[in-house]
Write a protein that holds these residues in place. Structure first.
Motif, PDB file in Angstrom:
ATOM      1  N   PHE B  83       2.948   7.947  -2.649  1.00 47.15           N
ATOM      2  CA  PHE B  83       3.253   7.242  -1.397  1.00 47.15           C
ATOM      3  C   PHE B  83       1.986   6.770  -0.683  1.00 47.15           C
ATOM      4  O   PHE B  83       1.968   6.619   0.536  1.00 47.15           O
ATOM      5  N   TRP B  85       0.749   3.913  -0.756  1.00 47.07           N
ATOM      6  CA  TRP B  85       0.938   2.544  -0.232  1.00 47.07           C
ATOM      7  C   TRP B  85       1.557   2.520   1.153  1.00 47.07           C
ATOM      8  O   TRP B  85       1.520   1.525   1.849  1.00 47.07           O
ATOM      9  N   MET B  86       2.139   3.675   1.551  1.00 43.91           N
ATOM     10  CA  MET B  86       2.769   3.689   2.869  1.00 43.91           C
ATOM     11  C   MET B  86       1.785   4.003   3.991  1.00 43.91           C
ATOM     12  O   MET B  86       2.108   3.857   5.163  1.00 43.91           O
ATOM     13  N   GLU B  88      -1.183   3.699   6.578  1.00 43.76           N
ATOM     14  CA  GLU B  88      -1.685   2.550   7.331  1.00 43.76           C
ATOM     15  C   GLU B  88      -3.135   2.285   6.961  1.00 43.76           C
ATOM     16  O   GLU B  88      -3.962   3.182   6.978  1.00 43.76           O
ATOM     17  N   SER B  94      -0.514  -4.124   3.709  1.00 47.72           N
ATOM     18  CA  SER B  94       0.284  -3.112   3.037  1.00 47.72           C
ATOM     19  C   SER B  94       1.204  -3.759   2.014  1.00 47.72           C
ATOM     20  O   SER B  94       1.756  -4.832   2.224  1.00 47.72           O
ATOM     21  N   PHE B  96       3.968  -2.826   1.261  1.00 48.29           N
ATOM     22  CA  PHE B  96       5.341  -2.819   1.758  1.00 48.29           C
ATOM     23  C   PHE B  96       5.701  -4.160   2.385  1.00 48.29           C
ATOM     24  O   PHE B  96       6.768  -4.714   2.160  1.00 48.29           O
ATOM     25  N   THR B  98       4.301  -6.966   1.734  1.00 52.86           N
ATOM     26  CA  THR B  98       4.373  -7.949   0.652  1.00 52.86           C
ATOM     27  C   THR B  98       5.754  -7.961   0.022  1.00 52.86           C
ATOM     28  O   THR B  98       6.365  -9.015  -0.206  1.00 52.86           O
ATOM     29  N   PHE B  99       6.227  -6.768  -0.270  1.00 53.81           N
ATOM     30  CA  PHE B  99       7.562  -6.673  -0.860  1.00 53.81           C
ATOM     31  C   PHE B  99       8.631  -7.221   0.087  1.00 53.81           C
ATOM     32  O   PHE B  99       9.568  -7.897  -0.328  1.00 53.81           O
ATOM     33  N   LEU B 100       8.484  -6.903   1.371  1.00 51.16           N
ATOM     34  CA  LEU B 100       9.483  -7.346   2.357  1.00 51.16           C
ATOM     35  C   LEU B 100       9.552  -8.872   2.420  1.00 51.16           C
ATOM     36  O   LEU B 100      10.628  -9.467   2.333  1.00 51.16           O
TER      37      LEU B 100
END
Lengths: 131, 173
Positions: B83, B85-86, B88, B94, B96, B98-100
């Motif tokens: 984890f 990548w979670m 800050e 992040s 995250f 990018t994925f979003l």
């Protein structure tokens, strides 16, 4: 590999459980009361060897044998003692019961007489025969 | 000495158990009770001895060498930080986010394709067929208003029928 280690334990356990169950069932069968009607005119003669050790002073072996016979008669079956307990010598005694005892009652009477029911007296039942 | 004690305990247990069974089989209840008590005593004694022996083995275990333990600890493989990548990170975007954003773009594209396909399903022929299917339930050509001839024909036989009057004028008389 793990199964190979567990299998003998399981096998021994199964054999042990089987033996235990068989023993309990056999004991249940052996201690089960199965009575049947007996002819009231028949009699049973019980012959026994008695010995005492450390009995109270003034207490005879014959008294103790008679007491034990009476107690066991009450415990085992509806039967009466016919006549007094006869002393045959060398610690051997004989008593007559009417009516005859069935097979289970004979086993129970033998067990009661040879048990440690009364202190200081030990009895070996020689025979229980019909007369 | 310990072996003798162990053997004595086990022999007592086994012998008393055997006599217990024999006494029960012979209907000698007092003897059975006595031997049962011996079995119980032997069993408790053996169980206590087993527990004490186990405790003794634990206490007698040699202490762990701190140096060796340290070497072993250091040689452990690094644990995977799944984890990371979670966390800050002010200097990097992040993953995250990018994925979003990426997921949003893909979903928008799929929605646009679905919209285009749906618009292609309405053709003039289809519309004519739909109109023909809806004709039986369409309004009457003159609308729902009562015609003048019907209004003038109020004073006709049967006008005293309340239900008919309600149907023609909207009010029953």
């Amino acid at each position: 590999m793990r199964l190979r280690r567990i299998l003998p334990v399981l096998a021994f356990g199964a054999v042990g459980v089987a033996l235990g169950v068989a023993a309990v069932l056999a004991l249940k069968e052996a201690t089960l009361s199965t009575h049947h009607r007996v002819d009231p005119k028949t009699t049973a003669v019980v012959t026994l060897d008695a010995r005492s050790k450390g009995a109270e002073r003034g207490r005879s072996l014959g008294d103790m044998v008679e007491t034990l016979l009476l107690a066991c008669r009450l415990e085992v079956a509806r039967t009466e003692m016919e006549g007094p307990v006869r002393e045959l010598g060398s610690g051997r005694y004989e008593a007559t019961f009417r009516p005859m005892l069935d097979e289970t009652n004979q086993r129970q009477l033998r067990g009661c007489l040879e048990d440690w029911s009364i202190d200081h007296i030990l009895i070996d039942v020689v025979s229980i025969r019909s007369a | 000495m310990k072996i003798i004690a162990w053997l004595a305990g086990i022999a007592t247990l086994v012998t008393a158990l055997a006599y217990l069974v024999v006494s029960l089989n012979r209907w000698e209840w007092n003897r059975a009770l006595f031997f049962g008590l011996i079995v119980l005593i032997a069993e408790v004694g053996l169980a206590t001895a087993l527990i004490l022996r186990k405790l003794g083995q634990l206490a007698a275990r040699p202490p762990i060498d701190a140096e060796i333990a340290g070497i072993l600890r250091d040689s452990r493989p690094a644990e995977a930080d799944r984890f990371a990548w979670m966390r800050e990170a002010p200097n990097q975007m992040s993953v995250f986010i990018t994925f979003l954003v990426g997921g949003g773009v893909i979903l928008s594209g799929v929605a646009w394709i679905v919209d285009r396909l749906a618009s292609k399903t309405t053709t003039p022929t289809g519309e004519a067929r739909l109109a023909a299917q809806l004709a039986p339930i369409s309004y009457p050509s003159g609308g729902l208003l009562v015609p003048d001839a019907t209004v003038l024909a109020q004073e006709v036989p049967g006008d005293d029928d309340t239900r008919l009057g309600r149907l023609l004028r909207g009010t029953g008389r």
